[in-house]
Design a protein around this motif. Structure first.
Motif, PDB file in Angstrom:
ATOM      1  N   TYR A 194       0.790  -1.230   0.000  1.00 53.16           N
ATOM      2  CA  TYR A 194       0.000   0.000   0.000  1.00 53.16           C
ATOM      3  C   TYR A 194       0.823   1.281   0.000  1.00 53.16           C
ATOM      4  N   ARG A 195       2.126   1.198   0.378  1.00 54.01           N
ATOM      5  CA  ARG A 195       2.982   2.382   0.503  1.00 54.01           C
ATOM      6  C   ARG A 195       2.421   3.365   1.534  1.00 54.01           C
ATOM      7  N   GLN A 196       1.960   2.841   2.645  1.00 53.30           N
ATOM      8  CA  GLN A 196       1.370   3.684   3.685  1.00 53.30           C
ATOM      9  C   GLN A 196       2.424   4.084   4.707  1.00 53.30           C
ATOM     10  N   CYS A 197       2.480   5.368   5.001  1.00 53.66           N
ATOM     11  CA  CYS A 197       3.262   5.840   6.132  1.00 53.66           C
ATOM     12  C   CYS A 197       2.469   5.560   7.409  1.00 53.66           C
ATOM     13  N   ILE A 198       3.074   5.860   8.552  1.00 50.76           N
ATOM     14  CA  ILE A 198       2.397   5.572   9.817  1.00 50.76           C
ATOM     15  C   ILE A 198       1.104   6.368   9.933  1.00 50.76           C
ATOM     16  N   HIS A 199       1.125   7.629   9.475  1.00 52.68           N
ATOM     17  CA  HIS A 199      -0.110   8.416   9.563  1.00 52.68           C
ATOM     18  C   HIS A 199      -1.189   7.877   8.642  1.00 52.68           C
ATOM     19  N   ASP A 200      -0.809   7.228   7.531  1.00 48.07           N
ATOM     20  CA  ASP A 200      -1.804   6.576   6.672  1.00 48.07           C
ATOM     21  C   ASP A 200      -2.352   5.319   7.338  1.00 48.07           C
ATOM     22  N   LYS A 201      -1.481   4.562   7.968  1.00 47.62           N
ATOM     23  CA  LYS A 201      -1.924   3.347   8.656  1.00 47.62           C
ATOM     24  C   LYS A 201      -2.950   3.684   9.738  1.00 47.62           C
ATOM     25  N   SER A 202      -2.663   4.724  10.497  1.00 44.82           N
ATOM     26  CA  SER A 202      -3.549   5.079  11.602  1.00 44.82           C
ATOM     27  C   SER A 202      -4.917   5.540  11.112  1.00 44.82           C
ATOM     28  N   ALA A 203      -4.963   6.190   9.962  1.00 48.57           N
ATOM     29  CA  ALA A 203      -6.223   6.710   9.423  1.00 48.57           C
ATOM     30  C   ALA A 203      -6.856   5.780   8.395  1.00 48.57           C
TER      31      ALA A 203
END
Length: 242
Positions: free
Chosen positions: A225-234
């Protein structure tokens, strides 16, 4: 005087029935044709519930060939063999494919980094302009205040902009947007503010540069997904708008 011999064989039409001709008793309440009707001997109709007919069950177990208790899905496959939505030829990580079918491809890292840099510079300039009248250039007393104000402005700026259409000014310029991972829709208010808070608040509480480096590297190594931590949380993802 009678000539009947009681020890002799009875005739076909005699008074006593012939025991050799009696039919054996029927077991289990036979049918009129004399066929035994064992209630446990007749196999149930084939097919599981919702497969070949309502209320039907398979000849093996549960309705699936080979005795599977879960029935069959499309093309004779178990529904548990089907890939979850969003995977497959147009799923995650596929060339030209977005996180879910019909969604644009994931945003590239150069565009994402430049979009973030544009937003940061815009907010920082506004913060400096607001603090400058009260700062002393001789001892740089306004630098810390400008940083704190910039963080507060960035939190509000990103939360409002992402909740509106998934794009900040930097993201509009670089043609990327934030979308909900589950369906590609505009982030909900909760997701937008969560994403902004997880990006900003740890930077305020700790070393900003170190936190943003960890957050960014997490997305670089995240697959698919190429998610940063802030993407993972949201539960969001960044996609292209091209």
């Amino acid at each position: 005087m009678s000539t009947h011999d009681p020890s002799g064989p009875e005739s076909e039409g005699g008074d006593k029935p012939s025991f050799d001709k009696q039919q054996p008793p029927q077991q289990g309440g036979g049918t009129p044709e004399g066929t035994p009707s064992d209630p446990y001997g007749t196999p149930p109709p084939t097919g599981g519930p919702g497969v070949d007919g309502p209320g039907a069950y398979g000849g093996t177990y549960g309705g699936a060939p080979g005795g599977s208790p879960f029935g069959q899905g499309p093309q004779g496959r178990s529904p548990y063999d089907q890939p979850p939505p969003g995977y497959g030829p147009t799923g995650y990580g596929a060339p030209g494919g977005g996180p879910v079918p019909g969604m644009p491809p994931l945003g590239s890292w150069p565009n994402r980094i430049l979009a973030r840099l544009i937003d940061y510079l815009l907010v920082q300039v506004v913060a400096v302009l607001l603090v400058l009248p009260f700062a002393s250039l001789a001892d740089r007393s306004g630098s810390a205040s400008a940083f704190w104000l910039a963080c507060a402005l960035y939190l509000v700026y990103e939360g409002v902009m992402l909740g509106r259409d998934g794009q900040t000014l930097g993201k509009k310029a670089m043609k990327v947007r934030v979308a909900m991972l589950i369906d590609g829709s505009i982030p909900t208010q909760s997701a937008a503010w969560t994403r902004a808070a997880v990006f900003i608040l740890p930077a305020v509480l700790c070393c900003a540069a170190l936190w943003w480096l960890i957050d960014g590297l997490f997305g670089v190594f995240d697959k698919p997904y190429r998610q940063c931590i802030h993407d993972k949380s949201a539960r969001t993802v960044v996609v292209s708008t091209v």
